[in-house]
Scaffold this motif. Sequence first.
Motif, short mmCIF file in Angstrom:
data_model
loop_
_atom_site.label_atom_id
_atom_site.label_comp_id
_atom_site.label_asym_id
_atom_site.label_seq_id
_atom_site.Cartn_x
_atom_site.Cartn_y
_atom_site.Cartn_z
N LEU A 192 0.83 -1.20 0.00
CA LEU A 192 0.00 0.00 0.00
C LEU A 192 0.87 1.26 0.00
N LEU A 193 1.92 1.26 0.85
CA LEU A 193 2.80 2.42 0.95
C LEU A 193 3.57 2.65 -0.35
N MET A 194 3.92 1.57 -1.04
CA MET A 194 4.70 1.67 -2.27
C MET A 194 3.85 2.02 -3.48
N GLY A 195 2.53 2.04 -3.30
CA GLY A 195 1.65 2.37 -4.41
C GLY A 195 1.42 1.23 -5.37
N LEU A 196 1.67 0.00 -4.93
CA LEU A 196 1.43 -1.15 -5.79
C LEU A 196 -0.07 -1.37 -5.95
N PRO A 197 -0.50 -2.00 -7.04
CA PRO A 197 -1.94 -2.26 -7.24
C PRO A 197 -2.51 -3.13 -6.13
N ILE A 198 -3.65 -2.74 -5.62
CA ILE A 198 -4.35 -3.49 -4.58
C ILE A 198 -5.56 -4.16 -5.21
N PRO A 199 -5.76 -5.45 -4.98
CA PRO A 199 -6.91 -6.14 -5.59
C PRO A 199 -8.23 -5.48 -5.23
N PHE A 200 -9.20 -5.62 -6.10
CA PHE A 200 -10.54 -5.10 -5.87
C PHE A 200 -11.11 -5.66 -4.56
N ILE A 201 -11.89 -4.82 -3.88
CA ILE A 201 -12.70 -5.27 -2.75
C ILE A 201 -14.10 -5.53 -3.31
N PHE A 202 -14.67 -6.68 -2.99
CA PHE A 202 -16.01 -7.02 -3.47
C PHE A 202 -17.03 -6.85 -2.34
N PHE A 203 -18.10 -6.11 -2.65
CA PHE A 203 -19.18 -5.89 -1.68
C PHE A 203 -20.51 -6.33 -2.28
N TRP A 204 -21.47 -6.54 -1.39
CA TRP A 204 -22.86 -6.71 -1.80
C TRP A 204 -23.67 -5.63 -1.11
N GLU A 205 -24.45 -4.89 -1.90
CA GLU A 205 -25.28 -3.83 -1.34
C GLU A 205 -26.55 -4.44 -0.77
N MET A 206 -26.67 -4.42 0.53
CA MET A 206 -27.81 -5.01 1.21
C MET A 206 -29.05 -4.13 1.02
N PRO A 207 -30.24 -4.68 1.20
CA PRO A 207 -31.46 -3.90 1.01
C PRO A 207 -31.52 -2.62 1.85
N ASP A 208 -30.84 -2.63 3.04
CA ASP A 208 -30.88 -1.43 3.88
C ASP A 208 -29.79 -0.43 3.52
N GLY A 209 -29.03 -0.73 2.44
CA GLY A 209 -28.01 0.21 1.98
C GLY A 209 -26.63 -0.06 2.52
N ARG A 210 -26.51 -0.87 3.58
CA ARG A 210 -25.18 -1.21 4.09
C ARG A 210 -24.49 -2.18 3.13
N LEU A 211 -23.18 -2.28 3.26
CA LEU A 211 -22.40 -3.13 2.37
C LEU A 211 -21.90 -4.37 3.11
N GLU A 212 -22.13 -5.52 2.51
CA GLU A 212 -21.61 -6.78 3.03
C GLU A 212 -20.32 -7.09 2.27
N LEU A 247 4.69 8.13 11.10
CA LEU A 247 5.03 8.67 9.80
C LEU A 247 4.79 10.18 9.76
N PRO A 248 5.52 10.91 8.91
CA PRO A 248 5.27 12.36 8.78
C PRO A 248 3.81 12.62 8.39
N GLN A 249 3.26 13.74 8.82
CA GLN A 249 1.86 14.03 8.52
C GLN A 249 1.60 14.07 7.03
N SER A 250 2.58 14.55 6.27
CA SER A 250 2.40 14.59 4.82
C SER A 250 2.21 13.18 4.26
N ARG A 251 2.98 12.22 4.79
CA ARG A 251 2.84 10.83 4.33
C ARG A 251 1.52 10.24 4.79
N GLN A 252 1.11 10.58 6.00
CA GLN A 252 -0.18 10.09 6.51
C GLN A 252 -1.30 10.53 5.59
N ARG A 253 -1.28 11.82 5.18
CA ARG A 253 -2.33 12.34 4.30
C ARG A 253 -2.34 11.60 2.97
N LYS A 254 -1.15 11.35 2.43
CA LYS A 254 -1.06 10.65 1.15
C LYS A 254 -1.63 9.24 1.25
#
Length: 360
Positions: free
Chosen positions: A73-93, A131-138
């Motif tokens: 994550l810190l190196m900016g490498l590709p992160i696999p997709f996160i898969f969700f299901w949108e529940m009837p009440d709008g929350r994500l499973e 970590l420096p605040q600038s890195r935290q923001r990034k």
Amino acid sequence: MSKAQKVVEPSADDILAAEAQIVSQSKRIEFYITEYSVEILAMKVRDGEYEVPAYQREYTWEDERKSRFIESLLMGLPIPFIFFWEMPDGRLEIVDGSQRLRTIEEFIFGGFRLGPLEQLTHVTGLTFKDLPQSRQRKILNRSIRGIILNEHADEAARFDMFARINTGSKIANTAEVRRGALIGPFLDMIIDLSTSQEFVAMTPMSTKSVREREREELVTRFFAYGDGLDDYRDRPSDFLFQYSRKMNETFKSDPALVDEYKRRFYATMKFVSQVFPNNFSKTARSSATPRARFESIAIGAASALVEDPAIASKTTAELGIADWIEDPGFIKVTNSDGANARSRLRDRIEFVRDKLVGKS
């Protein structure tokens, strides 16, 4: 293709039927793609806004894997997709990605301290707040893509997606994939047997192995290999997945089989506990249950009990177990080299069976 095989050209009706099936199945999976910042993802996990379904795993990543993921994550490498299901009440499973999401939350808000890193060696041992605040923001601003199935995707479709994403990958082990994708009466029985006091006492293993459902893996192998290896092609994960899928349907059509399979299991475990001094372990103080050793003893004993039920009343000495349990022949068939090859699997099962019924 051999000359004897003839190509059958599809008819117009066949083509129409194929198209209708594609349309029908496609409607089960309606989705859209979105992006979330790391900050939003971490906050939603922290605040319990995501639903983790029963078929998802416990939080099993060890610190080394968490650290490696955060390094990516810190190196900016590709992160696999996160898969969700949108529940009837709008929350994500969460359909797939709970380990990644929980690791992000633990790093951002939980004070997780990074272990040894391969590339970012100077970041080893630091927390997010170090970590420096600038890195935290990034980091917080970085986005991760998500795929959201809409509420019309039924439970079967979500399980199917979970299985297709994870089968054959290292993200989830095979026992976890089966539990996730194949909920049903056979898997219910497997979970029940794997947590029984008798079986737990006979199968010592690390906490990590328990959390990764190693006992469920062993019980599944007991039945799958014990029921026959005709369809086995040296790929245990595929074989066990297909077997479990088939047995779920078989148990649904004949519920009485549950009791029959449980009797077979408990009769075998009782026999093993009576005549094998260390059960499935190599020594009395062992903290592990090797798969190959378990398969040879458990399935070999079950096969022997079918062939000669009278051995159930014999003692360790009468069966001569001490004469061969440390024999080079037994050690050879239960070592890990080529352990998943069908010939090796059959050899170790038959070795124990033949010794117990006096064939060798």
